[in-house]
Design a protein around this motif. Structure first.
Motif, mmCIF file in Angstrom:
data_model
loop_
_atom_site.group_PDB
_atom_site.id
_atom_site.type_symbol
_atom_site.label_atom_id
_atom_site.label_comp_id
_atom_site.label_asym_id
_atom_site.label_seq_id
_atom_site.Cartn_x
_atom_site.Cartn_y
_atom_site.Cartn_z
ATOM 1 N N ALA A 50 25.864 -7.910 -25.175
ATOM 2 C CA ALA A 50 26.286 -6.538 -24.879
ATOM 3 C C ALA A 50 26.639 -5.779 -26.148
ATOM 4 O O ALA A 50 26.228 -4.623 -26.332
ATOM 5 C CB ALA A 50 27.471 -6.564 -23.914
ATOM 6 N N LEU A 51 27.401 -6.407 -27.046
ATOM 7 C CA LEU A 51 27.815 -5.728 -28.273
ATOM 8 C C LEU A 51 26.643 -5.499 -29.224
ATOM 9 O O LEU A 51 26.600 -4.487 -29.937
ATOM 10 C CB LEU A 51 28.909 -6.524 -28.976
ATOM 11 N N ALA A 52 25.697 -6.421 -29.242
ATOM 12 C CA ALA A 52 24.519 -6.228 -30.090
ATOM 13 C C ALA A 52 23.766 -4.975 -29.675
ATOM 14 O O ALA A 52 23.251 -4.234 -30.522
ATOM 15 C CB ALA A 52 23.609 -7.447 -30.013
ATOM 16 N N ALA A 53 23.703 -4.734 -28.375
ATOM 17 C CA ALA A 53 22.987 -3.560 -27.881
ATOM 18 C C ALA A 53 23.716 -2.260 -28.215
ATOM 19 O O ALA A 53 23.086 -1.250 -28.516
ATOM 20 C CB ALA A 53 22.783 -3.679 -26.375
ATOM 21 N N THR A 54 25.048 -2.285 -28.168
ATOM 22 C CA THR A 54 25.805 -1.049 -28.395
ATOM 23 C C THR A 54 26.098 -0.792 -29.866
ATOM 24 O O THR A 54 26.105 0.352 -30.313
ATOM 25 C CB THR A 54 27.127 -1.077 -27.615
ATOM 26 N N LEU A 55 26.301 -1.866 -30.657
ATOM 27 C CA LEU A 55 26.673 -1.700 -32.056
ATOM 28 C C LEU A 55 25.484 -1.739 -33.011
ATOM 29 O O LEU A 55 25.568 -1.217 -34.119
ATOM 30 C CB LEU A 55 27.669 -2.795 -32.466
ATOM 31 N N ALA A 56 24.389 -2.393 -32.588
ATOM 32 C CA ALA A 56 23.205 -2.555 -33.437
ATOM 33 C C ALA A 56 23.582 -3.029 -34.848
ATOM 34 O O ALA A 56 23.265 -2.376 -35.839
ATOM 35 C CB ALA A 56 22.411 -1.250 -33.507
ATOM 36 N N PRO A 57 24.266 -4.162 -34.958
ATOM 37 C CA PRO A 57 24.649 -4.656 -36.290
ATOM 38 C C PRO A 57 23.428 -5.105 -37.081
ATOM 39 O O PRO A 57 22.376 -5.408 -36.512
ATOM 40 C CB PRO A 57 25.555 -5.846 -35.962
ATOM 41 N N ASP A 58 23.571 -5.158 -38.388
ATOM 42 C CA ASP A 58 22.489 -5.666 -39.229
ATOM 43 C C ASP A 58 22.381 -7.179 -39.122
ATOM 44 O O ASP A 58 21.280 -7.736 -39.105
ATOM 45 C CB ASP A 58 22.733 -5.278 -40.694
ATOM 46 N N VAL A 59 23.533 -7.846 -39.055
ATOM 47 C CA VAL A 59 23.575 -9.305 -39.003
ATOM 48 C C VAL A 59 24.559 -9.744 -37.919
ATOM 49 O O VAL A 59 25.639 -9.166 -37.792
ATOM 50 C CB VAL A 59 24.015 -9.910 -40.358
ATOM 51 N N ILE A 60 24.160 -10.747 -37.157
ATOM 52 C CA ILE A 60 25.047 -11.351 -36.162
ATOM 53 C C ILE A 60 25.315 -12.793 -36.579
ATOM 54 O O ILE A 60 24.389 -13.599 -36.673
ATOM 55 C CB ILE A 60 24.422 -11.325 -34.759
ATOM 56 N N CYS A 61 26.563 -13.112 -36.884
ATOM 57 C CA CYS A 61 26.962 -14.478 -37.211
ATOM 58 C C CYS A 61 27.278 -15.176 -35.891
ATOM 59 O O CYS A 61 28.294 -14.879 -35.260
ATOM 60 C CB CYS A 61 28.173 -14.480 -38.139
ATOM 61 N N MET A 62 26.417 -16.098 -35.483
ATOM 62 C CA MET A 62 26.420 -16.623 -34.123
ATOM 63 C C MET A 62 26.831 -18.090 -34.058
ATOM 64 O O MET A 62 26.213 -18.964 -34.676
ATOM 65 C CB MET A 62 25.017 -16.469 -33.531
ATOM 66 N N ASP A 63 27.875 -18.360 -33.277
ATOM 67 C CA ASP A 63 28.232 -19.732 -32.935
ATOM 68 C C ASP A 63 27.225 -20.225 -31.893
ATOM 69 O O ASP A 63 26.477 -19.432 -31.308
ATOM 70 C CB ASP A 63 29.658 -19.762 -32.381
ATOM 71 N N VAL A 64 27.188 -21.519 -31.617
ATOM 72 C CA VAL A 64 26.245 -22.048 -30.630
ATOM 73 C C VAL A 64 26.937 -22.390 -29.321
ATOM 74 O O VAL A 64 26.573 -21.892 -28.260
ATOM 75 C CB VAL A 64 25.500 -23.274 -31.181
ATOM 76 N N GLU A 65 27.952 -23.239 -29.374
ATOM 77 C CA GLU A 65 28.590 -23.698 -28.143
ATOM 78 C C GLU A 65 29.706 -22.747 -27.750
ATOM 79 O O GLU A 65 30.772 -22.734 -28.358
ATOM 80 C CB GLU A 65 29.113 -25.120 -28.327
ATOM 81 N N MET A 66 29.435 -21.939 -26.702
ATOM 82 C CA MET A 66 30.395 -20.941 -26.222
ATOM 83 C C MET A 66 30.322 -20.861 -24.702
ATOM 84 O O MET A 66 29.312 -21.232 -24.105
ATOM 85 C CB MET A 66 30.077 -19.561 -26.819
ATOM 86 N N PRO A 67 31.369 -20.347 -24.070
ATOM 87 C CA PRO A 67 31.339 -20.180 -22.611
ATOM 88 C C PRO A 67 30.413 -19.041 -22.202
ATOM 89 O O PRO A 67 30.026 -18.205 -23.017
ATOM 90 C CB PRO A 67 32.802 -19.860 -22.274
ATOM 91 N N GLU A 68 30.048 -19.046 -20.919
ATOM 92 C CA GLU A 68 29.222 -18.014 -20.272
ATOM 93 C C GLU A 68 27.761 -18.089 -20.689
ATOM 94 O O GLU A 68 26.876 -18.157 -19.853
ATOM 95 C CB GLU A 68 29.767 -16.605 -20.519
ATOM 96 N N MET A 69 27.491 -18.053 -21.975
ATOM 97 C CA MET A 69 26.127 -18.120 -22.491
ATOM 98 C C MET A 69 26.190 -18.706 -23.887
ATOM 99 O O MET A 69 26.963 -18.244 -24.717
ATOM 100 C CB MET A 69 25.488 -16.723 -22.536
#
Length: 236
Positions: A50-69
């Motif tokens: 959701a935030l990627a769509a609204t903020l359009a960041p240049d870089v997303i630092c992404m963890d792997v194991e998280m709740p929901e998705m």
């Protein structure tokens, strides 16, 4: 593919991790640099999408194991969205994660261990923001070892298995139209080698290696060197 920033504009980063302390640590590290700005935080994969769509960041630092998705599914959704302009940098503890190779196939731009030094994180964000890709040196060995174990058909004849894998890759590279030099470059890419290391191994200049890498990516019809690694290991 990353978006086009205005000249002098900071790199806009979205932090995604289910641990608040980890996000705070990353924020402190990244915001110590004048060319990096943390524009948002998410604690679940769904929030990241959701935030990627609204903020359009240049870089997303992404963890792997998280709740929901998890981070892989979130990365896949973000990168497949129409007009996607963010690059994804996976930050994880590899020993506790079974999904990293799937993330490569999903199109992430890099992997870095959470135990990496602060300057490695900063450099990684700049690399992927500029449209580059990377594997942390520790992650490279772990990824390749895991892939090779998964691909080995049996432990009964390891020499034959290695020969069969090499033959299959050689055939695939030839069918793709790679020249002998380009095939050598791809094999070294698949080992996680940098352009400088490839140049040293093949006794070439780095500019020449860069040209060969570009030709390899074009012939394989892949986005970057990480996708070339995926291509090579799925055909070995």
């Amino acid at each position: 593919m990353t978006g086009v920033r205005a000249a002098g504009a900071p790199i806009r980063v979205l932090l995604v991790d289910d641990q608040a302390l980890v996000r705070s640590g990353f924020r402190i590290i990244l915001e110590s640099e004048p060319d990096i700005e943390v524009v948002g935080e998410a604690e679940t994969g769904a929030q990241a999408v959701a935030l990627a769509a609204t903020l359009a960041p240049d870089v997303i630092c992404m963890d792997v194991e998280m709740p929901e998705m998890n981070g892989i599914d979130a990365s896949r959704a973000i990168l497949a969205a129409p007009g996607a302009a963010s690059a994804v940098l996976v930050l994880t503890t590899f020993g506790h994660d079974e999904y990293l190779f799937d993330a490569l196939a999903a199109g992430v731009s890099g992997f870095l261990l959470k135990t990496s030094r602060a300057e490695q994180l900063i450099d990684a964000v700049r690399v992927v923001a500029a449209g580059g890709s990377l594997l942390g040196p520790e992650v490279t060995g772990a990824v390749l070892a895991r892939v090779r174990r998964a691909e080995a058909p049996s432990a009964a004849a390891p020499g034959a298995a290695a020969t069969n894998a090499d033959d299959a890759l050689e055939t695939a590279m030839t069918d793709a139209g790679l020249t002998p030099r380009e095939r050598a470059v791809l094999v070294l890419l698949a080992e996680g080698r940098t352009n400088a290391e490839i140049a040293g191994k093949l006794f070439l200049g780095e500019a020449t290696v860069k040209t060969h890498v570009s030709n390899v990516l074009q012939k394989l019809e892949v986005r970057d060197r990480l996708q070339a690694v995926v291509w090579a290991h799925t055909r070995a």
